[in-house]
Design an enzyme around this catalytic site. Structure first.
Site, PDB file in Angstrom:
ATOM      1  N   HIS A 187      48.779  36.622  37.040  1.00 45.97           N
ATOM      2  CA  HIS A 187      48.682  35.529  36.381  1.00 45.97           C
ATOM      3  C   HIS A 187      49.762  34.421  36.430  1.00 45.97           C
ATOM      4  CE1 HIS A 187      47.154  38.792  33.916  1.00 45.97           C
ATOM      5  NE2 HIS A 187      45.960  38.238  33.735  1.00 45.97           N
ATOM      6  N   GLU A 211      48.628  32.356  32.400  1.00 41.32           N
ATOM      7  CA  GLU A 211      48.545  31.598  33.514  1.00 41.32           C
ATOM      8  C   GLU A 211      49.089  30.215  33.264  1.00 41.32           C
ATOM      9  OE1 GLU A 211      44.929  31.737  35.693  1.00 41.32           O
ATOM     10  OE2 GLU A 211      45.406  29.395  36.543  1.00 41.32           O
ATOM     11  N   THR A 253      42.615  28.642  36.646  1.00 37.46           N
ATOM     12  CA  THR A 253      41.974  29.068  37.597  1.00 37.46           C
ATOM     13  C   THR A 253      40.333  29.544  37.022  1.00 37.46           C
ATOM     14  OG1 THR A 253      43.075  31.173  37.632  1.00 37.46           O
ATOM     15  CG2 THR A 253      43.650  29.439  39.425  1.00 37.46           C
ATOM     16  N   ASN A 292      38.294  34.671  32.434  1.00 38.94           N
ATOM     17  CA  ASN A 292      36.987  34.505  33.069  1.00 38.94           C
ATOM     18  C   ASN A 292      35.886  35.275  32.294  1.00 38.94           C
ATOM     19  OD1 ASN A 292      36.272  36.975  35.116  1.00 38.94           O
ATOM     20  ND2 ASN A 292      38.603  37.008  34.712  1.00 38.94           N
TER      21      ASN A 292
HETATM   22  S1  SF4 Z   1      40.352  35.365  38.928  1.00 41.19           S
HETATM   23 FE1  SF4 Z   1      40.838  34.063  40.725  1.00 41.19          FE
HETATM   24  S2  SF4 Z   1      42.638  33.129  40.450  1.00 41.19           S
HETATM   25 FE2  SF4 Z   1      42.593  34.932  39.030  1.00 41.19          FE
HETATM   26  S3  SF4 Z   1      43.231  36.660  40.382  1.00 41.19           S
HETATM   27 FE3  SF4 Z   1      41.118  36.464  40.732  1.00 41.19          FE
HETATM   28  S4  SF4 Z   1      41.175  35.315  42.632  1.00 41.19           S
HETATM   29 FE4  SF4 Z   1      43.122  35.049  41.646  1.00 41.19          FE
END
Ligand code: SF4
Length: 308
Positions: free
Chosen positions: A76, A128, A166, A226
């Site tokens: 991160h 992050e 990101t 994510n």
């Molecule tokens: S989610 Fe995207 S920014 Fe995060 S580690 Fe994976 S590739 Fe990198």
């Protein structure tokens, strides 16, 4: 009654997570334990606990790492302040920051040099965003929601740049950027998106499956940004979604009534967790497994030179 299982593609590990895990494994091989990691190497409990068994120590404060030790920065990223503290403690630093996070740090630095006010769309409490903030704390304002835009709307900001975390929702971020552009003229944005390819691809895969399923199981840690976004997207597309760590968290009652279940996993979730959950679902009546077509990911990031 049996049910279908729709499997999202792509899912699971991204190139940044694979690289961070490989760095830690190579460091263990080269230097032996203990190795210290600042924050969870990636946001997944299984990954972290497997490394703890191998002698890796995870710390939030670099001050807690004994002088002269080996310290790895997680995928991160860290702020320049954290980096400085680590250097002053005479630690051997290995940087596992994802190159796509580093890209956002560089953007922040460059915009700050150009005297921009930087609107950083992201989650204030996410590690992050905190790292990116640290690149130019006096110039960066974190925008978490549309509400936050109201706080800056009345300010007379001349030069504005927008960067993002990101791992955000592509659609929500687009809306926030549009609103900023409506309010301010000449808003600068980096040429390439800050929301990374892996985040975008996993969100697209969820959108593709949602119309076919009654419920969606998102396999990932509660801390994983994510993964949380994948849950929100499934819900936005009208599907009841659950973010679960492992097979013990399968929502049993919901499964009973479903005729089709969607499965995906966040960018920090090992495939073994997905397979364990599929195994469990099969024993509960999962009959047909349909893996959807999706974007092929071929990205691989270079390792730090001293570990290659
Ligand atoms: S989610 Fe995207 S920014 Fe995060 S580690 Fe994976 S590739 Fe990198």
């Amino acid at each position: 009654m049996g049910f279908k299982i729709y499997l999202a593609k792509p899912r699971g590990f991204c190139a940044g997570v694979e690289r961070a895990i490989e760095i830690l494994n190579l460091a263990l091989k080269k230097f032996g334990s203990p190795i210290y990691v600042r924050h969870a190497i990636v946001h997944n409990e299984r990954v972290v606990s497997e490394f703890e068994k191998k002698g890796v120590k995870f710390v939030e404060e670099v001050e807690h790492v004994p002088e002269g030790s080996i310290l790895i920065f997680s995928a991160h990223g860290v702020s320049p302040d954290v980096r400085k503290i680590a250097e002053n403690r005479n630690l051997r630093i290995i940087d596992a920051t994802c190159p796509l996070v580093t890209k956002v740090h560089l953007e922040a630095k460059n915009y700050a040099k150009g005297n921009y006010t930087i609107l950083l769309i992201g989650h204030k409490n996410h590690v992050e965003t905190q790292g990116t903030m640290g690149e130019a704390p006096d110039r960066i304002i974190v925008i978490e929601s549309e509400e936050d835009i109201k706080k800056v709307e009345n300010r007379n900001l001349k030069k504005i740049a927008v960067i993002t975390q990101t791992t955000l929702s592509v659609d929500d971020t687009k809306e926030i950027v549009e609103r900023i552009k409506k309010r301010f003229e000449n808003v600068e944005k980096p040429k390439a998106d800050d929301i990374c390819y892996a985040t975008q691809n996993r969100q697209d895969a969820v959108k593709k499956i949602s119309p076919f399923v009654d419920i969606f199981l998102i396999i990932g840690s509660k801390e994983s940004s994510n993964s949380n976004r994948l849950k929100e997207i499934a819900e936005k597309y009208g599907t009841k979604a659950y973010l679960i760590n492992d097979k013990n968290e399968i929502p049993l009652e919901e499964i009973k009534n479903a005729s089709a279940i969607g499965i995906t996993s966040g960018a920090s979730t090992p495939e073994e967790l997905v397979q364990e959950i599929i195994g469990e679902l099969k024993s509960m009546g999962g009959e047909e497994i349909i893996e959807m077509e999706g974007t092929e990911e071929k990205i691989k990031f270079q390792l730090p030179p001293d570990l290659e």
